[in-house]
Write a protein that holds these residues in place. Structure first.
Motif, PDB file in Angstrom:
ATOM      1  N   GLU A 142     -24.054 -45.601  23.801  1.00 54.31           N
ATOM      2  CA  GLU A 142     -25.185 -45.462  24.065  1.00 54.31           C
ATOM      3  C   GLU A 142     -26.007 -45.013  22.895  1.00 54.31           C
ATOM      4  OE1 GLU A 142     -25.781 -42.682  27.422  1.00 54.31           O
ATOM      5  OE2 GLU A 142     -24.358 -43.896  28.597  1.00 54.31           O
ATOM      6  N   GLY A 143     -25.587 -45.613  21.730  1.00 56.73           N
ATOM      7  CA  GLY A 143     -26.332 -45.335  20.471  1.00 56.73           C
ATOM      8  C   GLY A 143     -26.002 -43.846  19.679  1.00 56.73           C
ATOM      9  N   GLU A 144     -24.931 -43.235  20.318  1.00 62.61           N
ATOM     10  CA  GLU A 144     -24.480 -42.105  19.743  1.00 62.61           C
ATOM     11  C   GLU A 144     -23.071 -42.068  19.480  1.00 62.61           C
ATOM     12  OE1 GLU A 144     -26.512 -39.435  18.851  1.00 62.61           O
ATOM     13  OE2 GLU A 144     -28.299 -40.321  19.776  1.00 62.61           O
ATOM     14  N   GLY A 155      -6.030 -33.879  22.835  1.00 63.79           N
ATOM     15  CA  GLY A 155      -7.175 -34.660  21.952  1.00 63.79           C
ATOM     16  C   GLY A 155      -8.504 -33.583  22.466  1.00 63.79           C
ATOM     17  N   ILE A 156      -9.541 -33.483  21.669  1.00 67.34           N
ATOM     18  CA  ILE A 156     -10.706 -32.421  21.782  1.00 67.34           C
ATOM     19  C   ILE A 156     -11.815 -33.316  22.062  1.00 67.34           C
ATOM     20  CG2 ILE A 156     -11.820 -30.752  20.890  1.00 67.34           C
ATOM     21  CD1 ILE A 156      -9.359 -29.884  19.297  1.00 67.34           C
ATOM     22  N   ARG A 157     -12.508 -32.969  23.162  1.00 66.59           N
ATOM     23  CA  ARG A 157     -13.819 -33.609  23.073  1.00 66.59           C
ATOM     24  C   ARG A 157     -15.096 -32.513  23.117  1.00 66.59           C
ATOM     25  NH1 ARG A 157     -13.541 -37.778  26.984  1.00 66.59           N
ATOM     26  NH2 ARG A 157     -15.616 -38.244  26.472  1.00 66.59           N
ATOM     27  N   GLU A 158     -15.982 -32.758  22.649  1.00 71.07           N
ATOM     28  CA  GLU A 158     -17.275 -31.962  22.441  1.00 71.07           C
ATOM     29  C   GLU A 158     -18.385 -32.220  23.115  1.00 71.07           C
ATOM     30  OE1 GLU A 158     -16.898 -29.749  17.943  1.00 71.07           O
ATOM     31  OE2 GLU A 158     -18.181 -31.599  18.205  1.00 71.07           O
ATOM     32  N   ASP A 159     -19.170 -31.436  23.411  1.00 66.97           N
ATOM     33  CA  ASP A 159     -20.622 -31.854  24.232  1.00 66.97           C
ATOM     34  C   ASP A 159     -21.676 -30.626  23.826  1.00 66.97           C
ATOM     35  OD1 ASP A 159     -22.706 -32.650  26.351  1.00 66.97           O
ATOM     36  OD2 ASP A 159     -21.321 -34.092  26.503  1.00 66.97           O
ATOM     37  N   SER A 160     -22.916 -30.889  23.853  1.00 65.31           N
ATOM     38  CA  SER A 160     -24.117 -30.112  23.874  1.00 65.31           C
ATOM     39  C   SER A 160     -24.219 -29.202  25.042  1.00 65.31           C
ATOM     40  CB  SER A 160     -25.232 -30.786  23.371  1.00 65.31           C
ATOM     41  OG  SER A 160     -25.742 -31.838  24.543  1.00 65.31           O
ATOM     42  N   SER A 161     -23.679 -29.506  26.239  1.00 64.77           N
ATOM     43  CA  SER A 161     -23.689 -29.022  27.619  1.00 64.77           C
ATOM     44  C   SER A 161     -22.311 -28.446  27.954  1.00 64.77           C
ATOM     45  CB  SER A 161     -24.375 -30.146  28.508  1.00 64.77           C
ATOM     46  OG  SER A 161     -23.343 -31.077  28.916  1.00 64.77           O
ATOM     47  N   VAL A 162     -22.310 -27.798  28.920  1.00 66.88           N
ATOM     48  CA  VAL A 162     -21.262 -27.117  29.549  1.00 66.88           C
ATOM     49  C   VAL A 162     -20.280 -28.278  30.343  1.00 66.88           C
ATOM     50  CG1 VAL A 162     -21.748 -24.959  29.477  1.00 66.88           C
ATOM     51  CG2 VAL A 162     -22.078 -26.172  31.481  1.00 66.88           C
ATOM     52  N   ILE A 163     -20.611 -29.189  30.733  1.00 68.14           N
ATOM     53  CA  ILE A 163     -19.951 -30.233  31.431  1.00 68.14           C
ATOM     54  C   ILE A 163     -19.595 -31.558  30.746  1.00 68.14           C
ATOM     55  CG2 ILE A 163     -19.890 -31.702  33.508  1.00 68.14           C
ATOM     56  CD1 ILE A 163     -22.166 -29.876  34.666  1.00 68.14           C
ATOM     57  N   THR A 164     -18.355 -31.719  30.328  1.00 68.06           N
ATOM     58  CA  THR A 164     -17.731 -32.640  29.518  1.00 68.06           C
ATOM     59  C   THR A 164     -17.868 -34.129  30.319  1.00 68.06           C
ATOM     60  OG1 THR A 164     -16.149 -31.347  28.543  1.00 68.06           O
ATOM     61  CG2 THR A 164     -15.851 -33.732  28.278  1.00 68.06           C
ATOM     62  N   ASP A 178     -18.330 -38.855  29.948  1.00 69.27           N
ATOM     63  CA  ASP A 178     -17.587 -40.038  29.422  1.00 69.27           C
ATOM     64  C   ASP A 178     -18.422 -40.179  27.952  1.00 69.27           C
ATOM     65  OD1 ASP A 178     -19.983 -40.843  30.372  1.00 69.27           O
ATOM     66  OD2 ASP A 178     -19.378 -42.531  31.288  1.00 69.27           O
ATOM     67  N   THR A 179     -19.455 -39.554  27.851  1.00 66.75           N
ATOM     68  CA  THR A 179     -19.979 -39.686  26.585  1.00 66.75           C
ATOM     69  C   THR A 179     -19.924 -38.741  25.422  1.00 66.75           C
ATOM     70  OG1 THR A 179     -22.205 -38.819  27.179  1.00 66.75           O
ATOM     71  CG2 THR A 179     -21.998 -41.289  27.209  1.00 66.75           C
ATOM     72  N   SER A 180     -19.110 -37.575  25.907  1.00 65.79           N
ATOM     73  CA  SER A 180     -18.998 -36.447  25.134  1.00 65.79           C
ATOM     74  C   SER A 180     -17.955 -36.866  23.936  1.00 65.79           C
ATOM     75  CB  SER A 180     -18.260 -35.306  25.884  1.00 65.79           C
ATOM     76  OG  SER A 180     -18.762 -34.932  26.965  1.00 65.79           O
TER      77      SER A 180
END
Length: 387
Positions: A27-29, A365-374, A376-378
């Motif tokens: 999605e462009g990110e 593996g580690i996933r990051e997000d700007s919100s507390v809910i991970t 599919d785009t994290s």
């Protein structure tokens, strides 16, 4: 455990695409993000991630053995009655599992807390097993990482070993996923490569290309029998398909096996808590109406029994919904889990995905997000080990 800012490889995009990693941007990110990496000590990995993963996996298998003999528990997990016998048979005959991913909350200072078990259709496999290892090798060679840096990651080797063990020599090995889903397609292509290295002869297809011949056997588009099928397609969806009635007699061994429908069900979280209350790696969890004898905590997370990639997860309080993720699972039963937000590093929420192949914890593996809910785009962020 700490988050380290790093300079990305200048050619990482072209490298990703040359290796078939076409979903590096969503999605462009950026989905793959190497502007930072997480550093761990060996003790943190061995004691706080690897050991709890294997211990919890063992508890989960004990739970499966209990559930398959209990109509009450099958019903509580909202597993369709027509699936009960096939699930019980697959467990009785030890139909093999390939892999799964446990998600944890961990900040390096205390016991990792178990969020859920993605035991049936976990993704982020390729980026864990191959691309972050390539990143480690190249950044180490360029002197961008500390001397002697390592990674908790033998996922690639473990997959090949496991496929060698469970693959049937002389029979077909198919892999299938949904059409028009780049991440799922990349996952099964990666597994097909692993299967080939394991001595199998893999074929890939879309789930809508799976058919039945006149004899009731599952076949591919060339009418070749599907002897073994790795399906990146949830069991709860399969039981809604027109071909569901042929599952028991269609001549196909499914990977993941039918008993994984129990482990991929969020209902195992309250069942585990009920049986192991106070376990240091478990969070309190309840079925609807059972929370703390009717007294809810100040904040909790609502999760559908069946969901993927954070869909339809909501954070709630007695005052109402604080935040939620939209998705297709909003009409099914849910569980409540005690509030334990992922830790933040430099403003990024971090989630640990710990991989199990067979019964062995093998990688992270580690996933990051700007919100507390991970979701599919994290973003996926690599890691390394250094003392």
């Amino acid at each position: 455990m700490q988050r380290i800012q790093l300079t990305p490889r200048p050619d990482w995009v072209s490298q990703a695409e040359s290796h078939g990693f076409y979903f590096h941007t969503l999605e462009g990110e950026p989905y793959w993000d190497e502007t930072a990496a997480y550093q761990f000590s060996l003790r943190e990995i061995e004691d706080d991630i690897e050991a709890p993963t294997e211990a919890l996996h063992a508890l989960c298998l004990d739970l499966v053995a209990e559930v398959v003999t209990s109509e009450r528990l099958m019903t509580q997990l909202a597993i369709p009655e027509e699936a009960w016998d096939l699930i019980a048979e697959s467990w009785k005959y030890s139909e093999p599992s390939l892999y799964g991913r446990m998600d944890f909350c961990y900040d390096g200072t205390g016991p990792a807390k178990f969020y859920e078990y993605n035991a049936d259709t976990p993704t982020s496999l390729y980026e864990t097993g191959f691309f972050q290892w390539l990143w480690l090798e190249q950044q180490s060679a360029e002197g961008k990482l500390p001397s002697g840096a390592d990674q908790y990651n033998r996922l690639h080797e473990a997959l090949i070993e496991r496929l060698t063990m469970i693959g049937r020599a002389g029979q077909s090995f198919h892999l299938a996923c949904c059409r028009d889903h780049p991440e799922d397609a990349g996952t099964i292509q990666y597994l097909a490569d692993c299967a080939e290295q394991a001595g199998l002869k893999p074929s890939t297809l879309c789930m809508d290309e799976l058919g039945l011949n006149e004899a009731g056997r599952f076949v591919d588009m060339q009418d070749k029998p599907v002897d073994q099928l790795f399906k990146l397609y949830p069991w709860e969806w399969i039981w809604q398909e027109a071909f569901a009635g042929a599952l028991a007699h269609g001549g196909t061994q499914f990977i993941e096996p039918p008993w994984k429908l129990i482990l991929s069900n969020k209902g195992i979280l309250p069942l585990l808590w009920e049986r192991h209350t106070g376990h240091p790696n478990l969070l309190p969890a309840w079925f609807e109406g059972d929370a703390a004898g009717g007294a809810l905590p100040e904040r909790w997370v609502r999760k559908p029994l069946f969901s993927r990639e954070g869909a339809n997860i909501a954070i709630e309080t007695l005052q109402g919904v604080e935040s939620q993720v939209e998705g297709p699972y909003g009409n099914g039963p849910t569980i409540l889990q005690g509030w334990c937000p992922p830790p933040t590093f430099a403003g990024h929420y971090c989630l640990i995905g710990s991989w199990v192949v067979g019964n062995e914890a093998v990688a992270m593996g580690i996933r990051e997000d700007s919100s507390v809910i991970t979701k599919d785009t994290s973003r996926f962020v690599p890691h390394f080990i250094h003392e």
